[in-house]
Scaffold this motif. Structure first.
Motif, PDB file in Angstrom:
ATOM      1  N   ALA A  77       0.739  -1.042   0.087  1.00  0.00           N
ATOM      2  CA  ALA A  77      -0.013   0.064   0.481  1.00  0.00           C
ATOM      3  C   ALA A  77       0.417   1.362  -0.110  1.00  0.00           C
ATOM      4  O   ALA A  77       2.096   1.131   0.372  1.00  0.00           O
ATOM      5  N   PRO A  78       0.520   2.197  -0.732  1.00  0.00           N
ATOM      6  CA  PRO A  78       1.505   3.636  -0.633  1.00  0.00           C
ATOM      7  C   PRO A  78       1.651   4.085   0.449  1.00  0.00           C
ATOM      8  O   PRO A  78       0.995   3.861   1.784  1.00  0.00           O
ATOM      9  N   THR A  79       3.269   4.437   0.326  1.00  0.00           N
ATOM     10  CA  THR A  79       3.393   5.239   2.084  1.00  0.00           C
ATOM     11  C   THR A  79       4.136   6.503   1.735  1.00  0.00           C
ATOM     12  O   THR A  79       4.008   6.825   1.139  1.00  0.00           O
ATOM     13  N   THR A  80       2.568   7.173   3.087  1.00  0.00           N
ATOM     14  CA  THR A  80       3.356   9.082   2.797  1.00  0.00           C
ATOM     15  C   THR A  80       3.761   9.117   3.880  1.00  0.00           C
ATOM     16  O   THR A  80       3.794   8.871   4.795  1.00  0.00           O
ATOM     17  N   VAL A  81       4.445  10.055   3.531  1.00  0.00           N
ATOM     18  CA  VAL A  81       5.803  10.441   5.041  1.00  0.00           C
ATOM     19  C   VAL A  81       5.740  11.565   4.539  1.00  0.00           C
ATOM     20  O   VAL A  81       5.944  12.606   3.424  1.00  0.00           O
ATOM     21  N   ASN A  82       5.586  12.234   5.533  1.00  0.00           N
ATOM     22  CA  ASN A  82       5.888  14.304   5.442  1.00  0.00           C
ATOM     23  C   ASN A  82       6.146  14.478   5.976  1.00  0.00           C
ATOM     24  O   ASN A  82       7.019  14.176   7.140  1.00  0.00           O
ATOM     25  N   VAL A  83       7.478  15.612   4.963  1.00  0.00           N
ATOM     26  CA  VAL A  83       8.733  16.147   5.313  1.00  0.00           C
ATOM     27  C   VAL A  83       8.849  17.074   6.843  1.00  0.00           C
ATOM     28  O   VAL A  83       9.260  16.678   7.536  1.00  0.00           O
ATOM     29  N   SER A  84       7.397  17.520   6.924  1.00  0.00           N
ATOM     30  CA  SER A  84       7.790  18.222   8.315  1.00  0.00           C
ATOM     31  C   SER A  84       7.334  17.351   9.861  1.00  0.00           C
ATOM     32  O   SER A  84       8.412  18.130  10.748  1.00  0.00           O
ATOM     33  N   ASP A  85       7.230  15.921   9.347  1.00  0.00           N
ATOM     34  CA  ASP A  85       7.077  15.073  10.549  1.00  0.00           C
ATOM     35  C   ASP A  85       9.524  15.287  10.888  1.00  0.00           C
ATOM     36  O   ASP A  85       9.635  14.440  11.756  1.00  0.00           O
ATOM     37  N   ILE A  86       9.325  14.679   9.692  1.00  0.00           N
ATOM     38  CA  ILE A  86      11.138  14.613   9.688  1.00  0.00           C
ATOM     39  C   ILE A  86      11.877  14.761   9.829  1.00  0.00           C
ATOM     40  O   ILE A  86      12.831  14.714  11.111  1.00  0.00           O
ATOM     41  N   ILE A  87      11.311  16.311  10.618  1.00  0.00           N
ATOM     42  CA  ILE A  87      12.188  17.838  10.420  1.00  0.00           C
ATOM     43  C   ILE A  87      11.769  17.781  11.779  1.00  0.00           C
ATOM     44  O   ILE A  87      13.007  17.890  12.439  1.00  0.00           O
ATOM     45  N   ALA A  88      10.676  17.381  12.103  1.00  0.00           N
ATOM     46  CA  ALA A  88      10.347  17.334  13.876  1.00  0.00           C
ATOM     47  C   ALA A  88      11.438  16.317  14.258  1.00  0.00           C
ATOM     48  O   ALA A  88      11.672  16.143  15.770  1.00  0.00           O
ATOM     49  N   GLN A  89      11.822  15.488  13.530  1.00  0.00           N
ATOM     50  CA  GLN A  89      12.463  14.603  14.267  1.00  0.00           C
ATOM     51  C   GLN A  89      13.837  14.326  14.435  1.00  0.00           C
ATOM     52  O   GLN A  89      14.146  13.972  15.292  1.00  0.00           O
ATOM     53  N   THR A  90      14.266  14.857  13.042  1.00  0.00           N
ATOM     54  CA  THR A  90      16.082  14.742  12.614  1.00  0.00           C
ATOM     55  C   THR A  90      16.180  16.611  13.316  1.00  0.00           C
ATOM     56  O   THR A  90      17.246  16.371  13.527  1.00  0.00           O
ATOM     57  N   GLY A  91      15.692  17.084  13.539  1.00  0.00           N
ATOM     58  CA  GLY A  91      15.792  18.846  13.752  1.00  0.00           C
ATOM     59  C   GLY A  91      16.162  19.401  12.960  1.00  0.00           C
ATOM     60  O   GLY A  91      16.963  20.616  13.313  1.00  0.00           O
ATOM     61  N   GLU A  92      16.058  19.015  11.474  1.00  0.00           N
ATOM     62  CA  GLU A  92      16.634  19.853  10.568  1.00  0.00           C
ATOM     63  C   GLU A  92      16.070  19.379   9.141  1.00  0.00           C
ATOM     64  O   GLU A  92      15.454  18.134   8.961  1.00  0.00           O
ATOM     65  N   PRO A  93      16.047  20.099   8.034  1.00  0.00           N
ATOM     66  CA  PRO A  93      15.679  19.944   7.033  1.00  0.00           C
ATOM     67  C   PRO A  93      15.824  18.552   6.129  1.00  0.00           C
ATOM     68  O   PRO A  93      17.058  18.180   6.779  1.00  0.00           O
ATOM     69  N   LEU A  94      15.311  17.843   5.030  1.00  0.00           N
ATOM     70  CA  LEU A  94      16.440  17.225   4.759  1.00  0.00           C
ATOM     71  C   LEU A  94      16.970  17.937   3.886  1.00  0.00           C
ATOM     72  O   LEU A  94      16.857  18.672   3.245  1.00  0.00           O
ATOM     73  N   ARG A  95      18.346  16.821   3.324  1.00  0.00           N
ATOM     74  CA  ARG A  95      19.195  17.469   2.629  1.00  0.00           C
ATOM     75  C   ARG A  95      19.253  16.285   1.530  1.00  0.00           C
ATOM     76  O   ARG A  95      19.329  15.515   1.693  1.00  0.00           O
TER      77      ARG A  95
END
Length: 477
Positions: free
Chosen positions: A239-257
């Protein structure tokens, strides 16, 4: 060799495709390179670089499922929840690898190389996203760094050609492994890091990444499908998997590079540089101010001989100098950090005094195979020669000692399966037929780890025949 493209700051360009290169998929699974200090295994590469330890370079398993329950968007984490440590690898890396595998299905040919670049680093990412959203995988693959895409092209060709030959896939098969969409992608161009004139790290600050991975309707032959799936094929598309960039930023503390590299005046997305950038950050290092220059040799045989000697001497600097800049310019650009991380190795003391090889052409590159070598160690000199399916080692003043494929079979013992026992001699022979692939750039010759691994992979599959696959499947069932 035709003249190479000039890779505007990305080393010395990459060679144009030679006759026989075949289709060029985007950028998919790459063969392994050994281990590279501070980088770790990079997604989609196969084996890690020589000496590499550390950065795992793969998305954390919790990301596809999203953040902890009740934590989404700008909402605070639930009571008692402590933020996880910084993620070691962005999901974008894995998604670009999926793109490459999917893009390989459409046979991106050489003329696409150099036609998909963009005017700015951010535009390269945006164009890639647009092509993915419209499922235009041919154009999407052209947004990836041409040198990296070429390596993936050859790996894809070998894989598909062998699977078709083995009657696993239908002729003219298109091998797609999923889809990826970037929705409402937001890039903070003002925050972009200009590492060098030809290397920029983009900051992705918003949007969604929707991926659907799986084998779906792979073009298996009816004979293979009936034997491999006697009860019928079970749908394998997730099934499709959706990842919110904002969630990743909240977890890592920085934007995606996401790295963009300029080649020939245009910008492309680079998986190699993206993985290296995360590896450097994970180890607390910065991009070196200066690259380790590419210093090749005057012949393919000399490139192999000096590479072997650099390994024996534990000379990481010379090893990097000899690596193909068209394939692994990232190793040169991050080289000073790699050398420092590797530390001073302990030389073996062995010297490769002479090397004689048999040369062949593989996918437009020169591949060499051992014919005779003279090695000196601990004051003693010995010779290793190829004799049919045997290696003959002779130490000065000693009797020749033979190691043949049959000896390898004896060391393996009884496989317990008649099919495997029948295949064992051919597999052993493939081990003796190892080829080391080199590449010529601007008149100099370099060791090509990726092309060498592709050749090893092709040789391993090449010893099999369609009836072997049938027998193995019947045995498994």
């Amino acid at each position: 060799m035709p003249p190479p493209y000039q890779g505007g700051g990305y080393g010395q360009g990459y060679p144009q495709q030679q006759p026989g290169y075949g289709q060029q998929p985007g950028y998919g699974q790459q063969p392994g390179y050994g281990q590279q200090p501070g980088y770790g295994q990079q997604p989609g590469y196969g084996q890690p670089y020589p000496g590499q330890q550390g950065y795992a370079g793969q998305p954390t398993a919790t990301l596809p499922g999203g953040p902890p329950p009740g934590w989404g968007g700008a909402q605070p984490p639930p009571p008692g929840y402590s933020a996880p440590p910084r993620r070691r690898g962005p999901i974008v890396i894995a998604i670009v690898a999926v793109l490459a595998l999917a893009g390989g299905a459409f046979g991106v040919v050489t003329w696409l190389s150099g036609r998909g670049g963009a005017d700015t680093p951010a535009a390269a990412v945006q164009l890639l996203a647009q092509d993915l959203n419209s499922q235009n995988l041919i154009d999407a693959a052209s947004r990836l760094h041409p040198g990296e895409a070429q390596l993936a092209a050859d790996a894809g060709d070998v894989l598909v050609d062998e699977l078709v030959r083995l009657n696993i896939l239908k002729p003219n098969a298109e091998l797609g492994l999923g889809t990826v969409e970037f929705k409402d992608l937001q890039i903070d161009e003002a925050a972009a890091e200009q590492v060098r004139d030809d290397l920029v790290i983009n900051k992705v600050t918003g949007g969604q990444i929707v991926s659907q991975q799986g084998f779906g309707d792979l073009p298996f032959t009816e004979e293979f499908a009936q034997r491999a799936f006697p009860n019928g094929m079970v749908p394998t598309t997730n099934a499709p998997t959706t990842v919110n960039v904002s969630d990743i930023i909240a977890q890592t503390g920085e934007p995606l590079r996401l790295a963009s590299v300029r080649v020939g005046g245009e910008w492309y997305v680079s998986l190699f540089y993206t993985a290296a950038d995360y590896g450097l950050r994970e180890s607390g290092a910065q991009w070196p101010a200066q690259p380790v220059p590419a210093v090749g040799t005057d012949s393919a045989q000399a490139a192999v001989q000096e590479t072997v000697q650099a390994i024996l001497d534990q000379d990481m600097r010379r090893l990097i100098e000899l690596m193909d800049p068209a394939e692994l310019q990232v190793m040169h650009d991050a080289g000073e950090v790699i050398i420092e991380s590797a530390g001073a190795g302990e030389p073996s003391g062995a010297k490769l005094l002479e090397l004689e090889t048999t040369e062949t052409t593989v996918r437009g590159h020169t591949a060499v195979q051992l014919k005779r070598a003279v090695i000196e160690a601990d004051g003693s000199r010995g010779t290793i020669e190829r004799d049919g399916d045997c290696l003959v080692a002779t130490e000065d003043g000693g009797a020749p000692q033979r190691l043949c494929s049959a000896d390898l079979l004896d060391s393996i013992g009884d496989a317990g399966d008649p099919t495997l026992e029948r295949l064992a001699p051919r597999i052993a022979q493939a081990l003796f037929d190892v080829q080391v692939v080199t590449n010529e750039v601007d008149g100099k010759h370099y060791f090509s780890p990726g092309q060498t691994m592709i050749s090893l992979f092709g040789s391993a599959l090449g010893v099999l025949e369609p009836q072997d696959i049938t027998a193995l499947l019947d045995s498994a069932n």
